[in-house]
Design an enzyme around this catalytic site. Structure first.
Site, PDB file in Angstrom:
ATOM      1  N   GLU A   1       0.805  -1.225   0.000  1.00 22.38           N
ATOM      2  CA  GLU A   1       0.000   0.000   0.000  1.00 22.38           C
ATOM      3  C   GLU A   1       0.842   1.280   0.000  1.00 22.38           C
ATOM      4  OE1 GLU A   1      -2.868  -0.242   3.157  1.00 22.38           O
ATOM      5  OE2 GLU A   1      -3.859  -1.968   2.298  1.00 22.38           O
TER       6      GLU A   1
ATOM      7  N   GLU B   1      -5.204  -8.661   0.843  1.00 23.09           N
ATOM      8  CA  GLU B   1      -5.899  -8.331   2.097  1.00 23.09           C
ATOM      9  C   GLU B   1      -7.359  -8.082   1.789  1.00 23.09           C
ATOM     10  OE1 GLU B   1      -4.485  -4.948   4.371  1.00 23.09           O
ATOM     11  OE2 GLU B   1      -2.388  -5.519   4.023  1.00 23.09           O
TER      12      GLU B   1
HETATM   13  O1  IFM Z   1      -4.427  -2.978   9.118  1.00 23.63           O
HETATM   14  C1  IFM Z   1      -4.346  -2.452   7.832  1.00 23.63           C
HETATM   15  C2  IFM Z   1      -3.146  -3.010   7.095  1.00 23.63           C
HETATM   16  O2  IFM Z   1      -1.975  -2.739   7.773  1.00 23.63           O
HETATM   17  C3  IFM Z   1      -3.043  -2.399   5.728  1.00 23.63           C
HETATM   18  N1  IFM Z   1      -4.284  -2.524   5.007  1.00 23.63           N
HETATM   19  C4  IFM Z   1      -5.485  -2.131   5.685  1.00 23.63           C
HETATM   20  C5  IFM Z   1      -5.584  -2.799   7.032  1.00 23.63           C
HETATM   21  C6  IFM Z   1      -6.874  -2.376   7.752  1.00 23.63           C
HETATM   22  O3  IFM Z   1      -6.865  -1.000   7.964  1.00 23.63           O
END
Ligand code: IFM
Length: 449
Positions: free
Chosen positions: A160, A357
């Site tokens: 990210e 994710e």
């Molecule tokens: O916890 C975070 C993660 O570190 C990065 N992506 C989003 C998740 C939820 O906010």
């Protein structure tokens, strides 16, 4: 079973070093920007988080009990190189043990090299707006590859970059807590450059490997389908989604995006000759993080700052989310995940996708030793169905990593947001499997819903 996934579909769970490890001063680890940032008044510290540095065997045991075959975790640069440059063998030894333990349990490790925890020593040299970090990151990548490359095949350079650049240096809500939009744009470019150089370094290390970067996507919704709303959505989409994606695909920054950001005066001068070629190293896989869509509206005063993470993106504003929200206030729209995967399939022809994710925070409670987290079970069921729909309609999705294995440290929100399949009592460090963990284990065992 109504919805079967393709044979060999990669099922996993994901975590990140700073969110679970704790032990922030153990074995020579140096401070990261998150240690410094969370020392500010009112913020919770990432120590002990889930105390995973000391309890990793127990946690891998849980993973193994759940029968989930892949595990995505991140390496803390400041453990491996406390000053960003010098190797600390006790730090590399931790990840060595972690990988061996995973493999002993038949779990495939997927390594992310950077999940936001920059060594503080490198922030002192300017942090990501300093392009010298791109070379240092490549050296770090090669160092980790030397230690783990004989056993790890799947590598992600950066998680990210949008958040690392724009939330870290733009609106300052994340470490290092800097509010300088011009610098944030340069940070975004340098993170991409670091990805490109690290990809070259990983490939120079030899061995068979799959290299990816993980981007967080926010499909953009509008209430009205007119030219002004479409333009507002376009602006947000280009900043959030295509700032990173298009240069990775070898298309450079979209010209409209460069025009949207021109008044900040920093991005174009930061792009040196040859940078775009370095950034565009062929990817083996694209990691896709999806949680929620964004809603865009036009801003009446085109000169006014917007409410988006980079306020200097003018002419659009972000509207509040609607419907049933997660405890972080995020909208639940599984159909946007299907749309996103289909769009990526078209926009990045031939590039396999892995959901790196996806998950949701809700307020969970342990009652009589159980956590009945129906909302999370429903969230996963709906989003997995959405992934399945996209696959049925042609998207090349190879895997799904549930965020997250454990309740953990949710950055500036501290311990208030529980994303785990496993409940963690942060006082006692007791772990309790939630109903969602059993649900997910069942999906994995059947390779379907
Ligand atoms: O916890 C975070 C993660 O570190 C990065 N992506 C989003 C998740 C939820 O906010």
């Amino acid at each position: 079973m109504k919805r079967g996934f393709p044979a060999g579909f990669r099922w996993g769970t994901a975590t990140a070093a700073y969110q679970i490890e704790g032990s922030t001063t153990a074995d020579g680890r140096g401070p990261s920007i998150w240690d410094t940032f969370t020392a500010r008044p009112g913020l919770a510290s990432g120590d002990p988080a889930c105390d995973h540095y000391r309890r990793y065997r127990e946690d891998i045991g849980l993973l193994s009990d759940l029968g989930v075959p892949y595990y995505r975790f991140s390496v803390a640069w400041s453990r491996v190189m406390p000053d960003g440059r010098t190797v600390e063998p006790r730090g590399t030894a931790f990840y060595d043990r972690l990988v061996d333990t995973l493999l002993d349990h038949g779990i495939t490790p997927m390594v992310t090299l950077y999940h936001w925890d920059l060594p503080e020593a490198l922030q002192a040299e300017g942090g990501w707006p300093n392009r010298a970090l791109a070379d240092l990151f490549a050296e770090y990548a090669l160092t980790v590859h030397k230690v783990l490359g004989d056993r790890v095949r799947q590598w992600t350079t950066i998680n990210e970059p949008f958040c690392a650049a724009f939330i870290g240096y733009g609106n300052g809500e994340h470490a290092p807590g800097i509010r300088d939009e011009g610098a944030a744009l340069v940070a975004g470019h340098n993170l991409l450059l670091a990805h490109g150089k690290a990809t070259q370094a990983l490939r120079s290390g030899g061995g068979e490997q799959e290299v990816s970067i993980v981007l967080n996507f926010a499909p953009v919704l509008t209430d009205v389908d007119d030219a002004a709303h479409r333009e507002a959505a376009r602006k947000f989409d280009f900043l959030h989604n295509r700032f990173f994606l298009d240069p990775l695909l070898g298309r450079g920054y979209p010209p409209e995006l460069l025009a949207d950001l021109a008044h900040l005066g920093t991005l174009e001068p930061a792009i040196a000759d040859g940078d775009l070629e370095i950034i565009a190293q062929p990817l083996d896989v694209l990691g896709v993080n999806y949680y929620a869509p964004a809603r865009a509206v036009p801003l009446e005063d085109p000169e006014a700052d917007s409410n988006c993470p980079l306020p200097g993106l003018r002419g659009m504003d972000v509207q509040p989310p609607r419907g049933e929200l997660t405890s972080l206030g995020w909208e639940q729209r599984p159909e946007c995940l299907t749309g996103l995967l289909l769009w990526l399939h078209e926009h990045c022809p031939g590039l396999p996708l892995v959901i790196a994710e996806n998950g949701a925070a809700f307020e969970d409670e342990v009652v009589d030793g159980r956590v009945h987290d129906e909302k999370r079970v429903r969230y996963f069921a709906e989003h997995l169905a959405a992934v399945h729909d996209a696959i049925e309609r042609g998207a090349d999705v190879r895997g799904y990593m549930a965020w997250s294995l454990l309740d953990n440290f949710e950055w500036a929100k501290g311990y208030t947001q529980r994303f785990g399949l496993v409940h963690v009592d942060f006082e006692t460090q007791e772990r309790v499997l939630k109903d969602s963990a059993r649900f997910y284990a069942d999906v994995v065992a059947r390779n379907g819903l």
